[in-house]
Write a protein that holds these residues in place. Structure first.
Motif, short mmCIF file in Angstrom:
data_model
loop_
_atom_site.label_atom_id
_atom_site.label_comp_id
_atom_site.label_asym_id
_atom_site.label_seq_id
_atom_site.Cartn_x
_atom_site.Cartn_y
_atom_site.Cartn_z
N UNK A 180 -3.14 -5.81 -16.57
CA UNK A 180 -1.63 -5.40 -15.40
C UNK A 180 -2.38 -4.08 -15.24
N UNK A 181 -2.65 -2.43 -15.68
CA UNK A 181 -2.88 -1.93 -15.08
C UNK A 181 -3.55 -1.43 -13.96
N UNK A 182 -4.49 -2.54 -13.73
CA UNK A 182 -5.57 -3.01 -12.52
C UNK A 182 -4.72 -3.32 -11.55
N UNK A 183 -4.17 -4.48 -11.67
CA UNK A 183 -3.09 -4.91 -10.64
C UNK A 183 -2.12 -4.05 -10.40
N UNK A 184 -2.05 -3.03 -10.19
CA UNK A 184 -0.89 -2.24 -10.97
C UNK A 184 -1.47 -0.52 -10.06
N UNK A 185 -2.85 -0.67 -10.13
CA UNK A 185 -3.75 0.38 -9.43
C UNK A 185 -4.09 -0.25 -7.75
N UNK A 186 -4.63 -1.29 -7.92
CA UNK A 186 -4.79 -2.04 -6.76
C UNK A 186 -3.62 -2.63 -5.62
N UNK A 187 -2.67 -2.68 -6.62
CA UNK A 187 -0.81 -2.31 -5.57
C UNK A 187 -0.72 -1.35 -5.39
N UNK A 188 -1.25 -0.43 -5.36
CA UNK A 188 -0.70 1.61 -5.23
C UNK A 188 -1.81 1.64 -3.99
N UNK A 189 -3.12 1.23 -4.43
CA UNK A 189 -4.70 1.56 -3.70
C UNK A 189 -4.32 0.97 -2.43
N UNK A 190 -3.79 -0.02 -2.02
CA UNK A 190 -3.43 -1.16 -1.50
C UNK A 190 -2.03 -0.30 -0.18
N UNK A 191 -1.53 -0.21 -0.81
CA UNK A 191 0.16 0.82 -0.34
C UNK A 191 -0.32 2.00 0.15
N UNK A 192 -0.85 3.30 -0.21
CA UNK A 192 -1.66 4.00 0.06
C UNK A 192 -2.40 3.79 1.47
N UNK A 193 -2.52 2.89 1.72
CA UNK A 193 -4.26 2.62 2.75
C UNK A 193 -3.07 2.01 3.65
N UNK A 194 -2.45 1.23 3.49
CA UNK A 194 -1.30 0.93 4.70
C UNK A 194 -0.83 2.00 4.89
N UNK A 195 0.07 3.09 4.36
CA UNK A 195 1.15 4.18 4.56
C UNK A 195 -0.07 4.98 5.42
N UNK A 196 -0.94 5.03 4.65
CA UNK A 196 -2.12 6.11 5.92
C UNK A 196 -1.98 5.94 7.40
N UNK A 197 -2.66 4.47 7.12
CA UNK A 197 -2.33 4.01 8.54
C UNK A 197 -1.77 4.45 9.68
N UNK A 198 -0.18 4.47 9.12
CA UNK A 198 0.65 4.97 9.86
C UNK A 198 0.14 6.15 10.41
N UNK A 199 -0.11 6.97 9.43
CA UNK A 199 -0.14 8.76 9.68
C UNK A 199 -1.05 8.87 11.45
N UNK A 200 -0.77 8.33 12.34
CA UNK A 200 -2.00 9.05 12.98
C UNK A 200 -1.81 10.35 13.47
N UNK A 201 -0.51 10.62 13.70
CA UNK A 201 -0.30 12.18 14.26
C UNK A 201 -0.90 13.52 13.21
N UNK A 202 -1.73 12.95 12.42
CA UNK A 202 -2.61 13.65 11.47
C UNK A 202 -3.84 13.41 11.56
#
Length: 410
Positions: free
Chosen positions: A6-28
């Motif tokens: 469960x912990x590994x799945x939560x970490x993987x889910x958070x990692x993918x979320x951060x990755x997707x969000x960082x892709x949108x931060x194109x101004x920085x």
């Protein structure tokens, strides 16, 4: 379920979320001839930490076609009048494609539910942050909309229009980045969170006052309505109309900005400004192509040629014409094969039916290529990585089904 799993799945889910969000931060970003953006740094650091778990998936047909296109496009730089520009784009292509495969590896360790949750969460955060920055920018400007090419936090004044840029650099690209989120929320609008995400996408897209972008999203919406059972979409459309009416009232009341009047003015300006000068740029691109038909003027050389001949270093603002002028008939043929292969594999894998938001996003991306220069683009590569991951999973399920039909997970 085992706590460690469960912990590994939560970490993987958070990692993918951060990755997707960082892709949108194109101004920085850091600029070294091309932009080093947050998600690129994140991807490289992730690879260094998890090098043992990196997996190079078997290439799909569209990925082979993509690599051939970028190889041909880069090769044209060998004959360019401005080789330094071609070298910069070559280094950018190498970096972006390398990170594309890292992103594929990151996403490939998850499942469909994790990917879609990350899209929903990142889409909501992206739009909320952009809207907050827009409102803060308006406040710093004192709600004075007079000016041109004035940037303040999440707003850009463009010929007296307060256009939303949010965490990006350009209002037109904002709509492009939002296409994935808009399409996803549109096709998964039952949960309240997704309804809120859809309404946020619509509001922020409207505040960009991007004529081409809004036209593409309208086409996407029409395709979704006509896809199947259009009468069932009436409730969703009615809710969108009510929300937009309320939002328009608040904008007029608090910002003293007549939203409908501004949108009308933007449409009227189209006849005067030639699509913000795009028609003139398209004519120049065609002129360069006619002079160098087969291999073009060289990778990423249009801004240099344009600067030398016309005094400005603008891009074409049309991906197809940019590729045609810079890599000629050979380059555009490879690019069209690449795009066509993506579409064919969308159909063959039945993802157009099982995951219709992928098809709507693809249509939106291709249409916006007619207004934007996106030869290499973060969101485009992210979309391809998501698509490739889905295809790998569909292929795996198909293989399992052939061996043991009863083991397929619904």
């Amino acid at each position: 379920m085992d706590h460690g799993i469960m912990v590994r799945k939560q970490k993987a889910s958070f990692t993918v979320f951060i990755l997707f969000l960082l892709v949108t931060m194109a101004n920085y970003y850091f600029y070294i001839g091309f932009a080093i953006k947050p998600y690129l740094i994140f991807s490289i650091l992730y690879l260094l930490v998890h090098i043992s778990s990196f997996y190079f998936h078997r290439l799909h047909g569209f990925e082979i076609a993509m690599l051939i296109f970028y190889l041909v496009y880069s090769y044209t730089g060998a004959f360019a009048l401005y080789p330094s520009a071609s070298i910069r784009i070559l280094l950018g292509i190498i970096l972006y494609i390398s990170c594309y495969f890292i992103i594929k590896s990151i996403i490939g360790h998850t499942n469909n539910w994790t990917i879609e949750r990350a899209i929903a969460d990142a889409g909501i955060v992206f739009n909320i942050l952009s809207l907050i920055l827009y409102l803060m920018g308006l406040q710093k400007l004192g709600f004075n909309f007079e000016g041109d090419r004035i940037y303040e936090l999440g707003v850009m004044l463009d010929r007296n229009y307060p256009r939303l840029i949010g965490v990006l650099q350009d209002p037109n690209y904002f709509v492009f980045y939002n296409t994935l989120f808009f399409s996803y929320f549109l096709c998964h609008s039952k949960p309240m969170k997704n309804k809120a995400g859809l309404l946020l996408c619509i509001l922020t897209n409207l505040l960009t006052f991007s004529r081409g972008g809004l036209l593409v999203l309208l086409v996407t919406l029409c395709l979704y309505i006509l896809k199947d059972k259009p009468l069932k979409k009436i409730k969703l459309l009615a809710g969108m109309v009510v929300f937009l009416s309320a939002a328009a009232y608040l904008v007029v009341y608090y910002m003293k900005l007549n939203l409908l009047s501004v949108l009308g003015s933007r449409i009227e300006d189209l006849a005067k400004d030639g699509g913000s000068g795009r028609l003139e740029l398209w004519g120049r691109a065609w002129e360069f192509f006619v002079s160098y038909k087969y291999l073009g003027i060289g990778a990423y050389n249009f801004p240099e040629y344009n600067s030398f001949r016309y005094g400005d270093s603008l891009q074409v603002h049309n991906t197809f014409l940019e590729i045609l002028s810079e890599s000629g008939l050979i380059g555009i043929a490879c690019f069209c094969v690449f795009i066509l292969t993506v579409f064919i594999q969308l159909i063959q894998s039945k993802l157009y039916r099982n995951k219709p938001y992928l098809l709507l996003t693809f249509v939106g991306i291709i249409l916006q290529m007619g207004f934007l220069s996106i030869i290499i683009n973060d969101m485009f590569f992210l979309y391809l990585a998501i698509l490739s991951t889905y295809m790998h999973q569909e292929r795996y399920k198909s293989q399992i089904k052939q061996r043991s039909p009863g083991l397929i997970e619904k």
